[in-house]
Design a protein around this motif. Structure first.
Motif, PDB file in Angstrom:
ATOM      1  N   TYR A  76      59.799  83.058  24.367  1.00 14.66           N
ATOM      2  CA  TYR A  76      58.338  82.695  23.844  1.00 14.66           C
ATOM      3  C   TYR A  76      57.639  84.208  23.755  1.00 14.66           C
ATOM      4  O   TYR A  76      56.697  84.061  22.678  1.00 14.66           O
ATOM      5  N   GLN A  77      57.800  85.078  24.267  1.00 12.95           N
ATOM      6  CA  GLN A  77      57.156  86.417  23.999  1.00 12.95           C
ATOM      7  C   GLN A  77      57.323  86.862  22.527  1.00 12.95           C
ATOM      8  O   GLN A  77      56.221  87.195  22.116  1.00 12.95           O
ATOM      9  N   SER A  78      58.363  86.549  21.972  1.00 11.33           N
ATOM     10  CA  SER A  78      58.504  86.981  20.365  1.00 11.33           C
ATOM     11  C   SER A  78      57.549  86.177  19.744  1.00 11.33           C
ATOM     12  O   SER A  78      56.790  86.918  18.888  1.00 11.33           O
ATOM     13  N   ILE A  79      57.367  84.771  19.920  1.00 11.45           N
ATOM     14  CA  ILE A  79      56.427  84.325  19.173  1.00 11.45           C
ATOM     15  C   ILE A  79      54.868  84.730  19.466  1.00 11.45           C
ATOM     16  O   ILE A  79      54.097  84.972  18.439  1.00 11.45           O
ATOM     17  N   ILE A  80      54.930  84.834  20.677  1.00 18.99           N
ATOM     18  CA  ILE A  80      53.330  85.229  20.994  1.00 18.99           C
ATOM     19  C   ILE A  80      53.057  86.587  20.731  1.00 18.99           C
ATOM     20  O   ILE A  80      51.742  86.822  20.010  1.00 18.99           O
ATOM     21  N   ASP A  81      53.974  87.487  20.438  1.00 20.92           N
ATOM     22  CA  ASP A  81      53.653  88.947  19.985  1.00 20.92           C
ATOM     23  C   ASP A  81      53.309  88.806  18.619  1.00 20.92           C
ATOM     24  O   ASP A  81      52.330  89.474  17.932  1.00 20.92           O
ATOM     25  N   GLU A  82      54.107  87.993  17.940  1.00 20.38           N
ATOM     26  CA  GLU A  82      53.979  87.823  16.209  1.00 20.38           C
ATOM     27  C   GLU A  82      52.668  87.522  15.964  1.00 20.38           C
ATOM     28  O   GLU A  82      52.130  87.435  15.138  1.00 20.38           O
ATOM     29  N   LEU A  83      52.267  86.294  17.038  1.00 16.56           N
ATOM     30  CA  LEU A  83      50.923  85.717  16.806  1.00 16.56           C
ATOM     31  C   LEU A  83      49.796  86.234  17.167  1.00 16.56           C
ATOM     32  O   LEU A  83      48.709  85.911  17.153  1.00 16.56           O
ATOM     33  N   ASN A  84      50.133  87.702  18.060  1.00 14.26           N
ATOM     34  CA  ASN A  84      48.783  88.296  18.585  1.00 14.26           C
ATOM     35  C   ASN A  84      48.140  87.339  19.595  1.00 14.26           C
ATOM     36  O   ASN A  84      47.014  87.312  19.592  1.00 14.26           O
ATOM     37  N   LEU A  85      48.929  86.619  20.463  1.00 12.79           N
ATOM     38  CA  LEU A  85      48.043  85.631  21.538  1.00 12.79           C
ATOM     39  C   LEU A  85      47.874  86.260  22.778  1.00 12.79           C
ATOM     40  O   LEU A  85      47.112  85.726  23.397  1.00 12.79           O
ATOM     41  N   GLY A  86      48.408  87.688  22.944  1.00 10.84           N
ATOM     42  CA  GLY A  86      47.849  88.379  24.174  1.00 10.84           C
ATOM     43  C   GLY A  86      48.620  88.091  25.316  1.00 10.84           C
ATOM     44  O   GLY A  86      49.479  87.232  25.214  1.00 10.84           O
ATOM     45  N   SER A  87      48.472  88.813  26.425  1.00 15.72           N
ATOM     46  CA  SER A  87      49.211  88.694  27.438  1.00 15.72           C
ATOM     47  C   SER A  87      49.071  87.681  28.491  1.00 15.72           C
ATOM     48  O   SER A  87      49.686  87.291  29.430  1.00 15.72           O
ATOM     49  N   LYS A  88      47.602  86.928  28.439  1.00 12.51           N
ATOM     50  CA  LYS A  88      47.292  86.121  29.528  1.00 12.51           C
ATOM     51  C   LYS A  88      48.272  84.854  29.176  1.00 12.51           C
ATOM     52  O   LYS A  88      48.894  84.223  30.141  1.00 12.51           O
ATOM     53  N   ILE A  89      48.517  84.146  28.068  1.00 14.12           N
ATOM     54  CA  ILE A  89      49.406  83.230  27.979  1.00 14.12           C
ATOM     55  C   ILE A  89      50.804  83.431  28.263  1.00 14.12           C
ATOM     56  O   ILE A  89      51.329  82.923  28.930  1.00 14.12           O
ATOM     57  N   LEU A  90      51.263  84.984  27.877  1.00 13.24           N
ATOM     58  CA  LEU A  90      52.445  85.134  28.168  1.00 13.24           C
ATOM     59  C   LEU A  90      52.905  85.007  29.868  1.00 13.24           C
ATOM     60  O   LEU A  90      53.929  84.592  30.203  1.00 13.24           O
ATOM     61  N   SER A  91      51.898  85.554  30.355  1.00 13.46           N
ATOM     62  CA  SER A  91      51.972  85.641  32.041  1.00 13.46           C
ATOM     63  C   SER A  91      51.989  84.331  32.754  1.00 13.46           C
ATOM     64  O   SER A  91      52.819  83.843  33.423  1.00 13.46           O
TER      65      SER A  91
END
Lengths: 453, 453
Positions: A76-91
């Protein structure tokens, strides 16, 4: 309003999610988005759902789970990073994945379903976040909040009819709603998944619930082909199919959508379209309740193998009241599902799928037919294939069957059986499997191309 | 040894009996002669059996019987006089006919059968006498003496299996044996008749009992035609048919022999030939267990009307275990005999004969299908005909079905249903009755004649 569902391969990477967002953004009536878990990015990749199965196995067998947890979170993180969604959704996603390993193992019938559903659930959170960030106000909705209540049958949940009324209230939201597919919630608040084709089922249920004008099912193909591309070179794709035609094609080997998934949409009289995320301009294949414009007599040709025929003959069989019913009773008592039963005067054949006939059941059938029903002869014929020629408009075109049988006989294909019922949605040919590909090609050529041999 | 059976029209007059005697005399292996009662001499004549029914009615309603007694006796007398058989046989027959009016009426389940059987019985006596006088030593044998014991079912007697052993002893007689057809004797010594086609049944039983090499059935036609002469102009007669083919043709309207009559001969593996008393040189139609020489793919084409189709559809029908069996159970509970059941994926049709479907039963079927089986749609289609294309050799000729469907489609005949089972003895087409004759002619032209339209 449209319900739009995306499959795993449409959601496997940031690049794919951009396409998805553009598709949703391009049509403001696309209000309900049902999502699968991230699929494979390439052939060597692992689906998130498969990783979750591995995670479940490690957890329930008391092995170390940190490695597989990390793999899933990083996915999931790799998608989040590429889309610049930030750390809140990752956590949020990371917590959710880790929390699985705190669920009770003992006396928990829903544990497996809970693990699996996390793939869709977290992807829905991610996608809602991404949509909002990129200018499509969106809201993640958990199936419980959506009102998607299901029966307590792990891995095989069925929707509870009263859910439809609750789902209708989703029409009131102003944002695009992102709903995880594949699972619902029991009245005891347990996660419970649908059977195969799970996200398609969710989409179909939501479409019926919100009384959608259209259910758009996005896959990685341009719709349904008139024949299998592995058999016929570049078959054309079908622009419009009825639900009935779709069922007939699905039966004989076409598997774009799992047909049980379509029941809610069918019963709700919602038209459906199968489209390609990677080629959204292509009109795809529309599945409708009935054809409106003019149509070709034949819409598709399907072939499926691994059928067996039980051939029974008995002199004066047709004078014996209840004979056919007794034969079917014998099969039912042995839990054998039959497919077709063409009858002559003193003989009948019962066509079943090969997997239904274990050697023990075969012996039992022969013994019961001989002993109880005193048949003169019974034989088993293996290695059969079914070819379905499908099209609701066949009934208004005299000569379709004639053209089909001629095309087959010209290529020396022997018809073991033929059946065409009065519905005339399809003609079924039973032939030997070794002639199946030749037969499909011959029929495709007859009904779809004009060129010479 | 041959068993030879003559029907009523072959035994209606002295002139006919001379032909019969010549036929028997011409072949010394013709050892067992089964006879019917004298039939009509011309269209205005009365069959002896019908006169006996009149006699029975007069007797049981306490009316004067002398007139009808005299008529029956004079009927035999005219034959006796023409053949110069003398007064002894006449008084024997006269006594037998008069004696009927002394049988008890009360509590006599077999009275009607006893009256009817007198027609065959006295004719057998007369014929044995005539044969002997004209140089063919013959002996009349009553079914009781022959060992033809049957069940106590008036009008519907069935042979008791142990009778076959007794019948075998008839091989020991040196004379030609003349056996009255149509009836046997119960263990309580009562006369009991077979059902329709009675003398054919006797012949078939005797042939099986004496293990005949051939059962010759003499009628007033040159055998069985490949299509109905009322539909096709001068159809050719079939030289050889298998029992299976005969059954398929009989089913769809061919009625030279009643097919149940053939069971004993079929089970005894006795070949049968249908010949013409008025044209004994014609080879007739032979009915065999299996073809030996080369054969045309199609041996005959039959058509029969008054069929109805019950068309049922239900989404996902084929996933429902036991669905077909439940449908058949509904029919069975209503005592409805069904004929064919072509199935699609989500639909099935059940073809039945129109007489099976009373308005009340129709309503009941629709209600049960809708209520109990929750079908989506059910409709009744009337005015259907069945066309059977029959021939065991079809299976070795690829393209028969193609040629047939092409011939039909070229004449704009719409196929409501098609069914061809794996036995490949026949292909069944269901069409609208108004197209039946056109269809039979088209198929006859396709498979039997070369000429142009």
């Amino acid at each position: 309003m449209k319900v739009i569902k995306f499959g795993g391969s449409s959601l496997a990477s940031a690049q794919q999610l951009i396409k998805v967002k553009d598709i949703v953004k391009s049509d403001p009536t696309r209000r309900f988005v049902v999502v699968s878990a991230p699929g494979k990015r390439d052939n060597d990749d692992i689906k998130v759902t498969d990783a979750l199965i591995k995670y479940y196995k490690a957890y329930t067998s008391d092995q170390d789970v940190s490695e597989i947890q990390d793999w899933i979170i990083r996915r999931y993180q790799s998608i989040i990073d590429e889309l610049n969604l930030g750390s809140k959704i990752l956590s949020k996603i990371s917590d959710s994945i880790k929390k699985l390993a705190t669920e009770p193992i003992e006396d928990n019938d829903f544990l497996y379903d809970t693990f699996l559903a996390a793939g869709e659930d977290n992807n829905a959170k991610l996608i809602a976040e991404y949509f909002t960030k990129s200018g499509v106000p969106a809201r993640y909705i958990h199936p419980k909040k959506a009102g998607m209540f299901v029966t307590s049958e792990p891995g095989n949940a069925r929707i509870i009819p009263s859910s439809y009324d609750k789902l209708e209230a989703l029409r009131e939201y102003e944002e695009v709603l992102v709903i995880p597919g594949f699972f619902g919630v029991t009245v005891d608040n347990q996660i419970c998944t649908f059977s195969r084709g799970g996200s398609d089922i969710t989409g179909s249920i939501v479409a019926a619930g919100v009384k959608a004008d259209l259910y758009e099912n996005f896959t990685d193909v341009d719709g349904i082909f008139a024949a299998h591309p592995g058999v016929v070179h570049k078959p054309h794709s079908i622009s419009e199919l009825t639900y009935k035609e779709m069922r007939e094609l699905a039966y004989a080997g076409f598997s774009v959508l799992h047909d049980e998934a379509l029941i809610p949409a069918y019963r709700g009289r919602i038209p459906l379209v199968i489209k390609n995320t990677n080629n959204p301009e292509h009109p795809g294949t529309k599945i409708v309740l009935s054809h409106e414009g003019p149509q070709l007599p034949v819409v598709g040709i399907a072939g499926d193998d691994k059928f067996v025929s039980i051939n029974i003959s008995k002199y004066l069989m047709n004078r014996e009241v209840g004979f056919g019913r007794k034969v079917l009773q014998i099969l039912e008592d042995l839990h054998i599902r039959w497919e077709h039963m063409p009858t002559g005067i003193d003989d009948m054949s019962i066509v079943i799928r090969e997997r239904e006939l274990t050697p023990i059941k075969e012996q039992e059938i022969i013994s019961q037919l001989t002993r109880k029903l005193e048949v003169d002869e019974v034989s088993i014929q293996r290695g059969l294939s079914i070819i379905m020629l499908v099209g609701e408009n066949m009934k208004s075109h005299i000569g379709v069957t004639a053209a089909a049988t001629k095309a087959l006989s010209e290529r020396d294909i022997n018809l073991v059986m033929i059946s065409q019922g009065s519905s005339e949605v399809s003609v079924m040919f039973v032939i030997e499997t070794e002639q199946e590909k030749k037969a499909v090609r011959a029929l495709y050529k007859e009904f779809f191309t004009e060129s010479s041999d």
